[in-house]
Structures are given as structure tokens and as C-alpha cells.
Scaffold this motif. Structure first.
Motif, PDB file in Angstrom:
ATOM      1  N   GLN A 180      80.522 -15.846 -18.577  1.00 22.47           N
ATOM      2  CA  GLN A 180      80.407 -16.668 -19.782  1.00 22.47           C
ATOM      3  C   GLN A 180      78.969 -16.594 -20.254  1.00 22.47           C
ATOM      4  OE1 GLN A 180      82.040 -20.608 -19.657  1.00 22.47           O
ATOM      5  NE2 GLN A 180      80.553 -21.351 -21.155  1.00 22.47           N
ATOM      6  N   GLU A 181      78.741 -15.923 -21.377  1.00 22.13           N
ATOM      7  CA  GLU A 181      77.411 -15.781 -21.925  1.00 22.13           C
ATOM      8  C   GLU A 181      77.176 -16.715 -23.096  1.00 22.13           C
ATOM      9  OE1 GLU A 181      76.785 -11.667 -22.804  1.00 22.13           O
ATOM     10  OE2 GLU A 181      76.851 -11.097 -20.696  1.00 22.13           O
ATOM     11  N   ARG A 182      78.230 -17.218 -23.684  1.00 22.69           N
ATOM     12  CA  ARG A 182      78.118 -18.105 -24.841  1.00 22.69           C
ATOM     13  C   ARG A 182      77.946 -19.531 -24.343  1.00 22.69           C
ATOM     14  NH1 ARG A 182      81.675 -21.044 -28.383  1.00 22.69           N
ATOM     15  NH2 ARG A 182      81.012 -20.819 -30.537  1.00 22.69           N
ATOM     16  N   PHE A 183      76.895 -20.180 -24.811  1.00 26.77           N
ATOM     17  CA  PHE A 183      76.606 -21.551 -24.407  1.00 26.77           C
ATOM     18  C   PHE A 183      77.644 -22.500 -24.980  1.00 26.77           C
ATOM     19  CE2 PHE A 183      74.813 -25.610 -25.763  1.00 26.77           C
ATOM     20  CZ  PHE A 183      74.553 -26.167 -24.526  1.00 26.77           C
ATOM     21  N   ILE A 184      78.156 -23.392 -24.153  1.00 24.87           N
ATOM     22  CA  ILE A 184      79.003 -24.498 -24.612  1.00 24.87           C
ATOM     23  C   ILE A 184      78.438 -25.784 -24.044  1.00 24.87           C
ATOM     24  CG2 ILE A 184      81.123 -23.162 -24.921  1.00 24.87           C
ATOM     25  CD1 ILE A 184      82.074 -24.232 -22.223  1.00 24.87           C
ATOM     26  N   GLY A 185      78.622 -26.858 -24.775  1.00 23.11           N
ATOM     27  CA  GLY A 185      78.144 -28.149 -24.319  1.00 23.11           C
ATOM     28  C   GLY A 185      77.204 -28.784 -25.319  1.00 23.11           C
ATOM     29  N   SER A 186      76.578 -29.869 -24.907  1.00 23.76           N
ATOM     30  CA  SER A 186      75.656 -30.610 -25.772  1.00 23.76           C
ATOM     31  C   SER A 186      74.301 -29.920 -25.815  1.00 23.76           C
ATOM     32  CB  SER A 186      75.466 -32.028 -25.247  1.00 23.76           C
ATOM     33  OG  SER A 186      76.691 -32.714 -25.267  1.00 23.76           O
ATOM     34  N   PHE A 187      73.622 -30.061 -26.929  1.00 29.03           N
ATOM     35  CA  PHE A 187      72.289 -29.491 -27.077  1.00 29.03           C
ATOM     36  C   PHE A 187      71.428 -30.428 -27.904  1.00 29.03           C
ATOM     37  CE2 PHE A 187      74.820 -27.871 -30.551  1.00 29.03           C
ATOM     38  CZ  PHE A 187      74.024 -28.115 -31.656  1.00 29.03           C
ATOM     39  N   ARG A 188      70.117 -30.204 -27.817  1.00 32.54           N
ATOM     40  CA  ARG A 188      69.161 -30.997 -28.580  1.00 32.54           C
ATOM     41  C   ARG A 188      67.874 -30.205 -28.716  1.00 32.54           C
ATOM     42  NH1 ARG A 188      66.697 -36.824 -26.843  1.00 32.54           N
ATOM     43  NH2 ARG A 188      65.287 -36.979 -28.584  1.00 32.54           N
ATOM     44  N   ARG A 189      67.396 -30.058 -29.935  1.00 35.72           N
ATOM     45  CA  ARG A 189      66.104 -29.415 -30.194  1.00 35.72           C
ATOM     46  C   ARG A 189      65.233 -30.408 -30.947  1.00 35.72           C
ATOM     47  NH1 ARG A 189      65.395 -23.670 -30.099  1.00 35.72           N
ATOM     48  NH2 ARG A 189      63.218 -24.284 -30.224  1.00 35.72           N
ATOM     49  N   VAL A 190      63.982 -30.496 -30.574  1.00 34.43           N
ATOM     50  CA  VAL A 190      63.035 -31.394 -31.231  1.00 34.43           C
ATOM     51  C   VAL A 190      61.892 -30.546 -31.771  1.00 34.43           C
ATOM     52  CG1 VAL A 190      61.494 -33.369 -30.935  1.00 34.43           C
ATOM     53  CG2 VAL A 190      63.655 -33.278 -29.677  1.00 34.43           C
ATOM     54  N   ILE A 191      61.624 -30.719 -33.059  1.00 32.06           N
ATOM     55  CA  ILE A 191      60.583 -29.947 -33.730  1.00 32.06           C
ATOM     56  C   ILE A 191      59.529 -30.919 -34.245  1.00 32.06           C
ATOM     57  CG2 ILE A 191      60.080 -28.398 -35.669  1.00 32.06           C
ATOM     58  CD1 ILE A 191      63.547 -28.344 -34.956  1.00 32.06           C
ATOM     59  N   GLU A 192      58.279 -30.687 -33.876  1.00 30.35           N
ATOM     60  CA  GLU A 192      57.190 -31.534 -34.369  1.00 30.35           C
ATOM     61  C   GLU A 192      56.821 -31.075 -35.767  1.00 30.35           C
ATOM     62  OE1 GLU A 192      52.725 -33.061 -33.121  1.00 30.35           O
ATOM     63  OE2 GLU A 192      53.795 -31.643 -31.845  1.00 30.35           O
ATOM     64  N   LEU A 193      56.863 -31.996 -36.709  1.00 37.83           N
ATOM     65  CA  LEU A 193      56.557 -31.680 -38.097  1.00 37.83           C
ATOM     66  C   LEU A 193      55.073 -31.862 -38.369  1.00 37.83           C
ATOM     67  CD1 LEU A 193      59.584 -33.489 -39.755  1.00 37.83           C
ATOM     68  CD2 LEU A 193      59.294 -31.026 -39.413  1.00 37.83           C
ATOM     69  N   PRO A 194      54.529 -31.132 -39.343  1.00 41.09           N
ATOM     70  CA  PRO A 194      53.123 -31.325 -39.686  1.00 41.09           C
ATOM     71  C   PRO A 194      52.871 -32.721 -40.254  1.00 41.09           C
ATOM     72  CG  PRO A 194      54.102 -29.546 -40.996  1.00 41.09           C
ATOM     73  CD  PRO A 194      55.161 -30.090 -40.104  1.00 41.09           C
ATOM     74  N   GLU A 195      51.638 -33.128 -40.258  1.00 38.62           N
ATOM     75  CA  GLU A 195      51.271 -34.479 -40.653  1.00 38.62           C
ATOM     76  C   GLU A 195      51.704 -34.828 -42.078  1.00 38.62           C
ATOM     77  OE1 GLU A 195      47.159 -36.912 -41.183  1.00 38.62           O
ATOM     78  OE2 GLU A 195      47.340 -35.631 -39.433  1.00 38.62           O
ATOM     79  N   GLY A 196      51.724 -33.882 -42.992  1.00 41.66           N
ATOM     80  CA  GLY A 196      52.041 -34.164 -44.392  1.00 41.66           C
ATOM     81  C   GLY A 196      53.520 -34.234 -44.709  1.00 41.66           C
ATOM     82  N   ALA A 197      54.400 -34.140 -43.710  1.00 42.20           N
ATOM     83  CA  ALA A 197      55.847 -34.178 -43.954  1.00 42.20           C
ATOM     84  C   ALA A 197      56.272 -35.574 -44.397  1.00 42.20           C
ATOM     85  CB  ALA A 197      56.597 -33.777 -42.698  1.00 42.20           C
TER      86      ALA A 197
END
Length: 146
Positions: free
Chosen positions: A97-114
Motif C-alpha cells: 500500500q503506497e497510497r496514504f489513507i487516514g487523517s492528515f494535517r498540514r500547518v503553514i506559517e503565513l507572513p506577517e502581512g497576511a
């Protein structure tokens, strides 16, 4: 001279140990958030004068299983991807099984002016596009020299 102290080449031993560890974990991180390799969904982040643009590549996920949130300068993309083959062939035994299944979460830090009040998200063709506007004060502007 190093052979006199260690009896072997230290770098060869470290390389062998790394290969053993990779084999132990199947070449993938032990967690979906364990490292950049294997992180899901993969993302591209860019910027224009007007906004910060994020594209998350998340094929095979239903739109209702995706969540986008922004808090304290952090953009969070989370969701869940379900297995497809199990529904079609419940009697099949899995060999790989190469395809990921399940829960995921990505967090991206935004620049100060966002600007958290100027966020738009759309999902089409397996790509989640998120556009975060910039505050007026942080937009580049030309200054006329007199």
C-alpha cells in the motif's frame, strides 16, 4: 589511522545503520508528519503583491472531508482520505500500500502581512487552492521621488 581506533570505517557503519533503519520503516516516515518526505498533502506556496497563494495537492479526497482554518498567523489544512479498494474488493488481501489513507494535517506559517479576514479556498481536480489576502499596509507600493 582511524582504523586503529575503531577497527573499521565509521562512515560505512553509519551508512549500514541508516539502511537498516530505512528497511525497518519501509523507507517512509513513521508518521505522516514525521518529515518533509511523505508529508501529505504536498503543497506549493507562493505570493503576489495582493495575496499569499497555497496549493495543496490532495487527489481522491471529497470536498466535505477537507477543512481549512486560520489562527494566529497559521493556516491549517486538515482532513481525511479513505481507502477506495476495500469497498470494491473486500476479499482482497493487501500486499503493498503506497497510497496514504487516514487523517492528515498540514500547518503553514503565513507572513506577517497576511489578512485572516481575506481568505478564499476552492477545491477542484484534486487541488485545494487557498488565497490569503494581504493587509493594505503590507502591500508593496511605489514612492514618487520629488
Amino acid at each position: 589511522m582511524a582504523d586503529a581506533f575503531f577497527g573499521t570505517d565509521l562512515f560505512s557503519d553509519l551508512e549500514r545503520l541508516q539502511k537498516q533503519m530505512t528497511g525497518l520503516f519501509g523507507g517512509f516516515p513513521s508518521s505522516i508528519r514525521a518529515g518533509r518526505f511523505g508529508a501529505f498533502p504536498p503543497i506549493n506556496v507562493g505570493a503576489t503583491d495582493e495575496s499569499i497563494e497555497i496549493v495543496a495537492f490532495a487527489p481522491g479526497i471529497k470536498q466535505e472531508n477537507l477543512e481549512v482554518a486560520i489562527d494566529r498567523g497559521l493556516l491549517t489544512i486538515s482532513g481525511e482520505r479513505h481507502a477506495v479498494w476495500q469497498e470494491d474488493m473486500p476479499e482482497a488481501r493487501r500486499y503493498a500500500q503506497e497510497r496514504f489513507i487516514g487523517s492528515f494535517r498540514r500547518v503553514i506559517e503565513l507572513p506577517e502581512g497576511a489578512d485572516p479576514d481575506k481568505v478564499q479556498a476552492k477545491y477542484a481536480n484534486g487541488c485545494l487552492s487557498v488565497s490569503v489576502g494581504r493587509r493594505e499596509a503590507s502591500k508593496p507600493r511605489a514612492i514618487t521621488v520629488k
